[in-house]
Each structure stands twice: as structure tokens, then as C-alpha cells.
Design a protein around this motif. Structure first.
Motif, PDB file in Angstrom:
ATOM      1  N   ARG A   1       4.844  36.875  71.235  1.00 19.34           N
ATOM      2  CA  ARG A   1       5.859  37.716  70.607  1.00 19.34           C
ATOM      3  C   ARG A   1       6.873  38.134  71.655  1.00 19.34           C
ATOM      4  NH1 ARG A   1       4.069  42.856  67.017  1.00 19.34           N
ATOM      5  NH2 ARG A   1       5.226  44.279  68.318  1.00 19.34           N
ATOM      6  N   ILE A   2       8.153  37.882  71.365  1.00 19.63           N
ATOM      7  CA  ILE A   2       9.237  38.242  72.266  1.00 19.63           C
ATOM      8  C   ILE A   2      10.090  39.301  71.579  1.00 19.63           C
ATOM      9  CG2 ILE A   2      11.320  37.423  73.414  1.00 19.63           C
ATOM     10  CD1 ILE A   2       9.983  34.680  73.621  1.00 19.63           C
ATOM     11  N   THR A   3      10.341  40.412  72.266  1.00 17.91           N
ATOM     12  CA  THR A   3      11.206  41.457  71.723  1.00 17.91           C
ATOM     13  C   THR A   3      12.655  41.007  71.870  1.00 17.91           C
ATOM     14  OG1 THR A   3       9.604  43.122  72.392  1.00 17.91           O
ATOM     15  CG2 THR A   3      11.820  43.887  71.880  1.00 17.91           C
ATOM     16  N   LEU A   4      13.395  41.076  70.773  1.00 23.35           N
ATOM     17  CA  LEU A   4      14.777  40.627  70.776  1.00 23.35           C
ATOM     18  C   LEU A   4      15.699  41.742  71.248  1.00 23.35           C
ATOM     19  CD1 LEU A   4      14.771  38.778  67.349  1.00 23.35           C
ATOM     20  CD2 LEU A   4      14.692  37.743  69.614  1.00 23.35           C
ATOM     21  N   GLY A   5      16.711  41.377  71.997  1.00 24.75           N
ATOM     22  CA  GLY A   5      17.716  42.323  72.465  1.00 24.75           C
ATOM     23  C   GLY A   5      19.093  41.769  72.156  1.00 24.75           C
ATOM     24  N   ALA A   6      20.060  42.099  72.984  1.00 27.09           N
ATOM     25  CA  ALA A   6      21.419  41.615  72.777  1.00 27.09           C
ATOM     26  C   ALA A   6      21.612  40.209  73.335  1.00 27.09           C
ATOM     27  CB  ALA A   6      22.410  42.572  73.430  1.00 27.09           C
TER      28      ALA A   6
ATOM     29  N   ARG B   1      19.121  27.487  71.098  1.00 28.98           N
ATOM     30  CA  ARG B   1      19.515  28.847  71.429  1.00 28.98           C
ATOM     31  C   ARG B   1      19.501  29.671  70.145  1.00 28.98           C
ATOM     32  NH1 ARG B   1      24.755  28.269  72.870  1.00 28.98           N
ATOM     33  NH2 ARG B   1      24.223  27.819  75.025  1.00 28.98           N
ATOM     34  N   ILE B   2      18.889  30.851  70.233  1.00 32.11           N
ATOM     35  CA  ILE B   2      18.887  31.791  69.108  1.00 32.11           C
ATOM     36  C   ILE B   2      19.683  32.996  69.585  1.00 32.11           C
ATOM     37  CG2 ILE B   2      17.456  33.186  67.578  1.00 32.11           C
ATOM     38  CD1 ILE B   2      15.195  31.130  68.132  1.00 32.11           C
ATOM     39  N   SER B   3      20.811  33.242  68.926  1.00 26.85           N
ATOM     40  CA  SER B   3      21.703  34.294  69.392  1.00 26.85           C
ATOM     41  C   SER B   3      22.094  35.229  68.254  1.00 26.85           C
ATOM     42  CB  SER B   3      22.951  33.679  70.026  1.00 26.85           C
ATOM     43  OG  SER B   3      23.595  32.831  69.112  1.00 26.85           O
ATOM     44  N   ARG B   4      22.497  36.432  68.659  1.00 29.94           N
ATOM     45  CA  ARG B   4      22.861  37.467  67.694  1.00 29.94           C
ATOM     46  C   ARG B   4      24.371  37.473  67.493  1.00 29.94           C
ATOM     47  NH1 ARG B   4      20.091  43.106  67.731  1.00 29.94           N
ATOM     48  NH2 ARG B   4      20.774  43.799  65.705  1.00 29.94           N
ATOM     49  N   ARG B   5      24.771  37.587  66.233  1.00 32.52           N
ATOM     50  CA  ARG B   5      26.176  37.755  65.865  1.00 32.52           C
ATOM     51  C   ARG B   5      26.231  38.882  64.854  1.00 32.52           C
ATOM     52  NH1 ARG B   5      27.944  31.464  64.916  1.00 32.52           N
ATOM     53  NH2 ARG B   5      27.335  30.716  66.973  1.00 32.52           N
ATOM     54  N   GLY B   6      26.602  40.042  65.316  1.00 35.03           N
ATOM     55  CA  GLY B   6      26.574  41.218  64.447  1.00 35.03           C
ATOM     56  C   GLY B   6      25.129  41.604  64.179  1.00 35.03           C
ATOM     57  N   ASP B   7      24.762  41.723  62.902  1.00 34.69           N
ATOM     58  CA  ASP B   7      23.383  42.041  62.539  1.00 34.69           C
ATOM     59  C   ASP B   7      22.551  40.801  62.258  1.00 34.69           C
ATOM     60  OD1 ASP B   7      23.819  44.734  62.779  1.00 34.69           O
ATOM     61  OD2 ASP B   7      24.329  45.021  60.662  1.00 34.69           O
ATOM     62  N   ASP B   8      23.168  39.635  62.326  1.00 36.96           N
ATOM     63  CA  ASP B   8      22.491  38.389  61.978  1.00 36.96           C
ATOM     64  C   ASP B   8      22.140  37.594  63.227  1.00 36.96           C
ATOM     65  OD1 ASP B   8      22.847  38.939  59.231  1.00 36.96           O
ATOM     66  OD2 ASP B   8      24.865  38.084  59.296  1.00 36.96           O
TER      67      ASP B   8
END
Length: 153
Positions: free
Chosen positions: A73-78, A104-111
Motif C-alpha cells: 500500500r502506497i499513500t498518495l500525495g501530490a 505513471r499515475i498522476s493527479r489532475r485536480g481531484d482525479d
């Protein structure tokens, strides 16, 4: 008499050929679904087990559900999460079917979005091959080689 024997021999070889093709197709389909680590259950059954059409809340964790690193389990950040065999990846896979820099899994806004980084064997989001950056719903399997990961709240 020789004509009948010749015809029966031809039919026998044709039956053996079709049996061989059928065995190959069955083995391939079994290997594809076994490699994905998914059971063959319809999408609506998976939703009903989760208790609704979509889980509520934002993704906080990246969880490995199948593969050598199961239950990691990896905690997601920015920061984006890099997945691959390279030592500097966020999630380092020991999978022969994963590339050095696979996805690559990246954040864009809330998604959260997943994108394939030109891997050899491809990245799959719920059995669909990822060719561009694709939005990842919660609890949807992402398959990279023999490893399956999901975003969880």
C-alpha cells in the motif's frame, strides 16, 4: 477400398487440426485472464459487492491487489507515482513483463490518471489497453505485467 481409407485419413487429420487449434485458443484465453489476475465476473456484480455504482471519497492509497507485491500500500500525495522495474520508481516491480519505466499515475485536480510510458507489454485499465492518459475510477484494476493495482479511498 483405398479411397475410403484415404478419405477417413483426411477427415481424421482435419479433426486433429481443429482440436489442436481449439486447444491453443483455450490455453491463450486462460493465460490472458490468469495474467491479468482477474476473475471473470461481470462489471455489475463487482459494483454490487462494493455497495453502489461508485465508491465515495477521493483516492488516498494505491494498493497492489495481485502479483509479487500483493497487499503493498502506497499513500498518495501530490507527486505522480512511477511504476516499473527501475530502481528510482515509486513502485518497483520485479516482474519480467513490466518495463523499466512502465506507467505513471498522476493527479489532475481531484482525479487520478494513468498513462503508459511506452512499455513493451502495455498497461491495461479494467481490460482496456491504455494509449493516452486515462482517468482512473476508484477500485478499478490497473494491470501492469502480472501486477494488478487499484486506487482506494
Amino acid at each position: 477400398m483405398q479411397g475410403i481409407v484415404l478419405q477417413l485419413t483426411r477427415v481424421g487429420f482435419l479433426l486433429l487440426l481443429w482440436l489442436f487449434v481449439w486447444a491453443i485458443l483455450r490455453t491463450l484465453s486462460h493465460d490472458i485472464y490468469a495474467a491479468s489476475g482477474q476473475r471473470l465476473t461481470p462489471r455489475y456484480e463487482r459494483r454490487s459487492r462494493r455497495g453502489g455504482d461508485r465508491p465515495r471519497g477521493a483516492a488516498r492509497y494505491l494498493v497492489v491487489t495481485h502479483g509479487a507485491l500483493a497487499n503493498t500500500r502506497i499513500t498518495l500525495g501530490a507527486q505522480p507515482v512511477l511504476v516499473g522495474r527501475a530502481d528510482d520508481s515509486t513502485l518497483v516491480l520485479t516482474d519480467d513483463y513490466a518495463s523499466e519505466r512502465h506507467a505513471r499515475i498522476s493527479r489532475r485536480g481531484d482525479d487520478w490518471y494513468v498513462e503508459d510510458l511506452g512499455s513493451t507489454n502495455g498497461t491495461y485499465l479494467d481490460r482496456a489497453k491504455v494509449t493516452t492518459a486515462v482517468k482512473v475510477p476508484l477500485a478499478t484494476p490497473i494491470r501492469i505485467g502480472k501486477t494488478v493495482i487499484e486506487l482506494r479511498p
